[in-house]
Design an enzyme around this catalytic site. Sequence first.
Site, short mmCIF file in Angstrom:
data_model
loop_
_atom_site.label_atom_id
_atom_site.label_comp_id
_atom_site.label_asym_id
_atom_site.label_seq_id
_atom_site.Cartn_x
_atom_site.Cartn_y
_atom_site.Cartn_z
N GLU A 91 0.93 -1.10 -0.17
CA GLU A 91 -0.03 0.01 -0.03
C GLU A 91 0.87 1.16 -0.06
O GLU A 91 1.34 1.30 1.07
CB GLU A 91 -1.01 -0.05 1.31
N ARG A 113 0.78 10.27 0.89
CA ARG A 113 1.06 11.29 1.62
C ARG A 113 2.45 12.14 1.46
O ARG A 113 2.76 13.03 2.12
CB ARG A 113 1.37 10.67 3.02
N LYS A 133 -10.82 -1.66 6.98
CA LYS A 133 -9.57 -1.21 7.71
C LYS A 133 -9.91 -0.78 9.04
O LYS A 133 -11.02 -0.13 9.11
CB LYS A 133 -9.02 -0.10 6.76
#
Length: 212
Positions: A44, A48, A132
């Site tokens: 993943e 960011r 998640k």
Amino acid sequence: MISSHRLRTVLEAQPVIPVLRIERAEDAAPLARALAKGGLPAVEITLRTPQALEAIRRVAAEVPEAVVGAGTILNPKHFAEAVAAGATYIVSPGQTPALFDAAADSDVPLLPGATTATEIMLAAERGYDIMKFFPAEQAGGAAFLKSLASPFQGIRFCPTGGITPSNAATYLGLPNVVCVGGSWVAPDALVASGEWDQITALAAEAAKLKTA
């Protein structure tokens, strides 16, 4: 179910999904290659950093053995950009109606974030059965996640946030955990110095962890 067979297959194939924050796009392909070599092909890459989308493009184009997903997806724009870059699955720390709608219009599966009972119920209403759990440690940890197993039978989680080698096994031992997300398999210092063999070794250790 919205959680497609493809996403379920990805999450069930390895106990740890490396969560990567890529500062330099040129590190993305060798990093993904090193993790795959150690037994963790699915990664993943979080949105960011300014280099995140380019990192996804490079992994998708240059590392066929990798399964690249995009994380920290907060809105439909992020969703579309990540899919265009080559992400094969999408991860969000939370959920919004707009994000659910974007996922419903896409063939690329979404792993939505859900921390509270209400969020779990809202995602379940949309057809999701894998979510998640973030931020895992700060939101109550393994004990809280364990308490969700009985009222939410059939729902499974990928906890992320504060997961380390010392507590990963506790999470993975829970019946409602499909895998965990963690960044410890790709420490910033090792990535910065290109220590790919060491990262492969860390991945190999993580790949040996067992789920319930």
